[in-house]
Scaffold this active site. Sequence first.
Site, PDB file in Angstrom:
ATOM      1  N   CYS A  73      -5.627  -1.409   9.015  1.00 32.25           N
ATOM      2  CA  CYS A  73      -6.766  -1.699   8.134  1.00 32.25           C
ATOM      3  C   CYS A  73      -8.064  -1.153   8.730  1.00 32.25           C
ATOM      4  CB  CYS A  73      -6.933  -3.197   7.968  1.00 32.25           C
ATOM      5  SG  CYS A  73      -5.654  -4.010   7.020  1.00 32.25           S
ATOM      6  N   GLU A  75     -10.963  -2.663   8.971  1.00 28.12           N
ATOM      7  CA  GLU A  75     -11.677  -3.636   9.813  1.00 28.12           C
ATOM      8  C   GLU A  75     -11.190  -3.563  11.251  1.00 28.12           C
ATOM      9  OE1 GLU A  75     -10.332  -4.111   6.896  1.00 28.12           O
ATOM     10  OE2 GLU A  75     -11.464  -5.527   5.667  1.00 28.12           O
ATOM     11  N   CYS A 112      -8.391  -8.969   5.037  1.00 26.79           N
ATOM     12  CA  CYS A 112      -7.083  -9.636   4.994  1.00 26.79           C
ATOM     13  C   CYS A 112      -6.953 -10.620   6.157  1.00 26.79           C
ATOM     14  CB  CYS A 112      -5.954  -8.596   5.032  1.00 26.79           C
ATOM     15  SG  CYS A 112      -5.665  -7.896   6.667  1.00 26.79           S
TER      16      CYS A 112
HETATM   17  N1  THU Z   1      -6.689  -2.784   3.876  1.00 18.43           N
HETATM   18  C1  THU Z   1      -7.763  -2.752   4.698  1.00 18.43           C
HETATM   19  O1  THU Z   1      -8.146  -1.702   5.218  1.00 18.43           O
HETATM   20  N2  THU Z   1      -8.410  -3.908   4.932  1.00 18.43           N
HETATM   21  C2  THU Z   1      -8.060  -5.122   4.427  1.00 18.43           C
HETATM   22  O2  THU Z   1      -8.626  -6.141   4.791  1.00 18.43           O
HETATM   23  C3  THU Z   1      -7.013  -5.194   3.405  1.00 18.43           C
HETATM   24  C4  THU Z   1      -6.184  -3.984   3.233  1.00 18.43           C
HETATM   25  C5  THU Z   1      -5.948  -1.550   3.648  1.00 18.43           C
HETATM   26  C6  THU Z   1      -4.571  -1.530   4.255  1.00 18.43           C
HETATM   27  C7  THU Z   1      -3.865  -0.539   3.371  1.00 18.43           C
HETATM   28  O3  THU Z   1      -4.137   0.775   3.873  1.00 18.43           O
HETATM   29  C8  THU Z   1      -4.540  -0.686   2.017  1.00 18.43           C
HETATM   30  O4  THU Z   1      -5.765  -1.349   2.262  1.00 18.43           O
HETATM   31  C9  THU Z   1      -3.733  -1.483   1.006  1.00 18.43           C
HETATM   32  O5  THU Z   1      -3.329  -2.691   1.531  1.00 18.43           O
END
Ligand code: THU
Length: 160
Positions: A73, A75, A112
Amino acid sequence: MKEIKIETTLSVFEDLKESPENIVSLMKQAEEAREKAYAPYSKFLVGVAIQLENGEVITGSNQENASYPSGLCAERTAIYYAGAKYPGVAMKSMAIMAGSTIHKTITPIPPCGACRQAIAEYEVKQDEPIEIYFMGESGKVVKSESLANLLPLVFDKSVL
Ligand code: THU
C-alpha cells in the site's frame, strides 16, 4: 459485566479548498505521488505525502505485484521510507488521496487496517500524534487528529 463505549471524532471538510493551507499543499503532493502508483491489477491508485517535523515531505504510492500479496500500500511505502531515511524525525501529518481508474471515487478513502497498524507503530514510537487526512480523487476531506483515533485498542509494544 460492563460495557465500554469507544468513540471517535473526525472532522470533515467539504472539499480540499476548505482544509488548512498546509494540507492543501500536502494533498497536492499526495496527488502527484498517486500518478506514480503502479496498480495494473486493481486499477486503484493511492498517493500519500507525509509532512515531517524537519520540513521534509516523503511521498509514496501503492506498488502492486503479479504475486498479489507481495504488493504494498501507498501508506506503508511512504511511512517505511520516512522511517528509514529520517529515523528519529517526527511525522506531523499524512495526506492520502485514493481512487479507481475505472470508476470515479469521490468518497474519502481511509487507510486499510494493515496500514493503520504500521502508522500506529511510528505514532507510538514518537509519542506524538500523526494527523491523518484522507480523500477520494475529489470531494470531502476527512481529518483524524491522530492514528490512535482510527485504531482503538491498538496492539503495540507496551504488551511485549
Ligand atoms: N491500497 C493502498 O495503497 N492503501 C490502502 O490503505 C488501501 C489499499 C492499495 C493496495 C492495492 O494496490 C490497491 O489499493 C487495491 O487494494
